[in-house]
Design an enzyme around this catalytic site. Structure first.
Site, short mmCIF file in Angstrom:
data_model
loop_
_atom_site.label_atom_id
_atom_site.label_comp_id
_atom_site.label_asym_id
_atom_site.label_seq_id
_atom_site.Cartn_x
_atom_site.Cartn_y
_atom_site.Cartn_z
N ASP A 53 13.51 -10.58 18.25
CA ASP A 53 12.39 -10.42 17.19
C ASP A 53 12.16 -8.91 17.16
O ASP A 53 11.58 -8.40 18.22
CB ASP A 53 11.16 -11.14 17.80
CG ASP A 53 10.10 -11.35 16.66
OD1 ASP A 53 10.02 -10.42 15.96
OD2 ASP A 53 9.22 -12.14 16.69
N TYR A 149 2.82 -10.13 1.18
CA TYR A 149 4.22 -9.70 1.08
C TYR A 149 4.34 -8.40 0.24
O TYR A 149 5.13 -7.40 0.88
CB TYR A 149 4.96 -10.91 0.45
CG TYR A 149 6.28 -10.78 0.47
CD1 TYR A 149 7.29 -10.61 1.36
CD2 TYR A 149 6.83 -10.42 -0.89
CE1 TYR A 149 8.69 -10.31 1.39
CE2 TYR A 149 8.27 -10.20 -0.89
CZ TYR A 149 9.17 -10.11 0.07
OH TYR A 149 10.66 -9.86 0.06
N ALA A 151 2.35 -5.82 -0.51
CA ALA A 151 1.95 -4.79 0.46
C ALA A 151 2.68 -4.22 1.55
O ALA A 151 3.08 -3.12 1.89
CB ALA A 151 0.46 -4.83 0.77
N ALA A 152 3.18 -5.42 2.20
CA ALA A 152 4.14 -5.11 3.43
C ALA A 152 5.58 -4.41 3.07
O ALA A 152 5.96 -3.60 3.65
CB ALA A 152 4.50 -6.41 4.17
N LYS A 153 6.06 -4.86 1.88
CA LYS A 153 7.39 -4.35 1.35
C LYS A 153 6.86 -2.75 0.79
O LYS A 153 7.72 -1.85 1.16
CB LYS A 153 7.86 -4.96 0.36
CG LYS A 153 8.57 -6.42 0.60
CD LYS A 153 9.51 -5.99 1.80
CE LYS A 153 10.73 -7.11 1.91
NZ LYS A 153 11.47 -6.91 3.09
N1 LIG Z 1 15.86 -13.57 -1.63
C1 LIG Z 1 15.04 -12.98 -2.60
O1 LIG Z 1 15.08 -13.52 -3.86
C2 LIG Z 1 14.59 -11.68 -2.20
C3 LIG Z 1 13.76 -10.79 -3.07
C4 LIG Z 1 13.25 -9.45 -2.77
C5 LIG Z 1 13.54 -9.04 -1.34
N2 LIG Z 1 14.08 -9.86 -0.34
C6 LIG Z 1 14.01 -9.36 0.82
O2 LIG Z 1 15.49 -9.43 1.23
C7 LIG Z 1 15.43 -9.26 2.64
C8 LIG Z 1 16.66 -10.44 3.06
O3 LIG Z 1 16.18 -11.48 2.94
P1 LIG Z 1 16.94 -12.64 2.26
O4 LIG Z 1 16.85 -13.04 0.85
O5 LIG Z 1 18.63 -12.58 2.65
O6 LIG Z 1 16.42 -13.89 3.11
P2 LIG Z 1 16.93 -14.43 4.77
O7 LIG Z 1 18.28 -15.32 4.19
O8 LIG Z 1 15.85 -15.35 4.90
O9 LIG Z 1 17.15 -13.38 5.43
C9 LIG Z 1 16.22 -13.02 6.21
C10 LIG Z 1 16.84 -12.62 7.65
O10 LIG Z 1 15.71 -11.83 8.39
C11 LIG Z 1 15.75 -12.23 9.77
N3 LIG Z 1 14.31 -12.16 10.32
C12 LIG Z 1 13.17 -12.52 9.74
N4 LIG Z 1 12.03 -11.75 10.78
C13 LIG Z 1 12.76 -11.23 11.68
C14 LIG Z 1 12.37 -10.82 12.87
N5 LIG Z 1 10.99 -10.57 13.19
N6 LIG Z 1 13.22 -10.11 13.75
C15 LIG Z 1 14.66 -10.31 13.33
N7 LIG Z 1 15.07 -10.72 12.31
C16 LIG Z 1 13.99 -11.49 11.26
C17 LIG Z 1 15.94 -13.94 9.44
O11 LIG Z 1 16.74 -14.31 10.78
P3 LIG Z 1 15.82 -14.97 11.88
O12 LIG Z 1 14.83 -16.13 11.18
O13 LIG Z 1 16.99 -15.64 12.72
O14 LIG Z 1 15.24 -14.14 12.63
C18 LIG Z 1 16.88 -13.82 8.42
O15 LIG Z 1 18.40 -13.59 8.92
C19 LIG Z 1 14.27 -9.53 3.35
O16 LIG Z 1 13.81 -8.47 3.42
C20 LIG Z 1 13.36 -10.17 1.94
O17 LIG Z 1 12.24 -10.03 2.16
C21 LIG Z 1 14.47 -10.93 -0.68
#
Ligand SMILES: NC(=O)c1ccc[n+]([C@@H]2O[C@H](COP(=O)([O-])OP(=O)(O)OC[C@H]3O[C@@H](n4cnc5c(N)ncnc54)[C@H](OP(=O)(O)O)[C@@H]3O)[C@@H](O)[C@H]2O)c1
Length: 245
Positions: A53, A149, A151-153
């Site tokens: 984590d 969310y 704000a965090a980004k």
């Molecule tokens: N999909 C969209 O539409 C979208 C749009 C804009 C931005 N994003 C951003 O793109 C990034 C990738 O997201 P995604 O869309 O590929 O979604 P995703 O498939 O849910 O990938 C997020 C990954 O982050 C890992 N994770 C989350 N919290 C964690 C922690 N505390 N420590 C370690 N690993 C952690 C998760 O694995 P575990 O749960 O196993 O830890 C998961 O593999 C994220 O930052 C998301 O906010 C996504």
């Protein structure tokens, strides 16, 4: 020459797509995430995995030790760990308790994961040539409903600018990629309702949803020598959705 690539959130979605692109180059990839079984199932050829984590300093120290022992230098650090904490208020009766949970959850999952891993590994970045790549969101420009969310980004943007100034003299670049709606990830925790999908697609100028491959291709380019003079930038990969219609 093969490079060492560390990818947080590398077991699913955008991080996994990035891992596949770098692995196809023959690079050595380390996938990080909380769920070991997800990382192991990801099936990236030759990839190593470490479950942690990344919002927990002690667990990030474990990652740093593993990287030091198994990899030495880090050529590319991709921060794809993140997600929405919108569900974190489940069970909170008091609205302030609910707000505190959601804002803290979003900060931990999106800001702290990236900051702690960067701070733990920045002295190991290859110099010159190292790359740090953050994943933000179109939400950082437009809001996300709850605000937390987004704000965090958005917090990652000034952090990236400071880091770019700090690491620039070492020949390391730091950039941020801001996707819009990306399908085929675990981000939404299941299928997106048709009306919501249509609304998200309609916000783009390209008339389609993003794919993990769209974002991975941009990350791959930013990590290449061709992008050596690109630093401290927020690159939007969202079909123009930030402008809307
Ligand atoms: N999909 C969209 O539409 C979208 C749009 C804009 C931005 N994003 C951003 O793109 C990034 C990738 O997201 P995604 O869309 O590929 O979604 P995703 O498939 O849910 O990938 C997020 C990954 O982050 C890992 N994770 C989350 N919290 C964690 C922690 N505390 N420590 C370690 N690993 C952690 C998760 O694995 P575990 O749960 O196993 O830890 C998961 O593999 C994220 O930052 C998301 O906010 C996504």
């Amino acid at each position: 020459m093969a490079r060492n690539i560390v990818i947080s959130g590398g077991g699913t979605g955008i991080g996994l797509a990035a891992a596949r692109v770098f692995a196809a180059d023959g690079d050595r990839v380390l996938l990080l995430g909380r769920r070991r079984e997800v990382l192991e199932r990801a099936g990236v050829p030759g990839a190593e995995v470490y479950a942690a984590d990344l919002a927990e300093p002690a667990q990030v120290r474990g990652v740093a030790r593993f990287v030091a022992e198994e990899f030495g230098a880090v050529d590319v650090l991709v921060h794809s760990a993140g997600g929405s904490a919108a569900d974190a208020n489940t069970g909170a009766d008091d609205p302030l308790d609910a707000a505190a949970r959601v804002w803290t959850g979003d900060f931990r999952q999106n800001t702290l994961t990236s900051v702690l891993l960067t701070e733990a590994l920045k002295d190991r970045l290859a110099d010159p040539g190292g790359r740090v790549l953050f994943i933000s969101s179109v939400a950082a420009f437009r809001g996300s409903g709850s605000g937390s969310y987004a704000a965090a980004k958005a917090a990652l943007h000034p952090y990236a600018h400071d880091l770019a100034r700090q690491l620039g003299p070492r020949g390391v670049t730091v950039n941020v990629v801001a996707p819009g709606y990306v399908e085929d990830t675990d981000f939404f925790g299941g299928p997106v309702a048709r009306e919501r999908r249509e609304r998200l697609v309609a916000e783009t100028s390209t008339g389609r949803a993003g794919t993990p491959g769209d974002v991975a291709a941009t990350l791959h380019w930013l990590a290449s020598p061709a992008a050596g003079h690109v630093t401290s930038q927020i690159i939007q990969v969202n079909g123009g959705a930030e402008r809307g219609h």
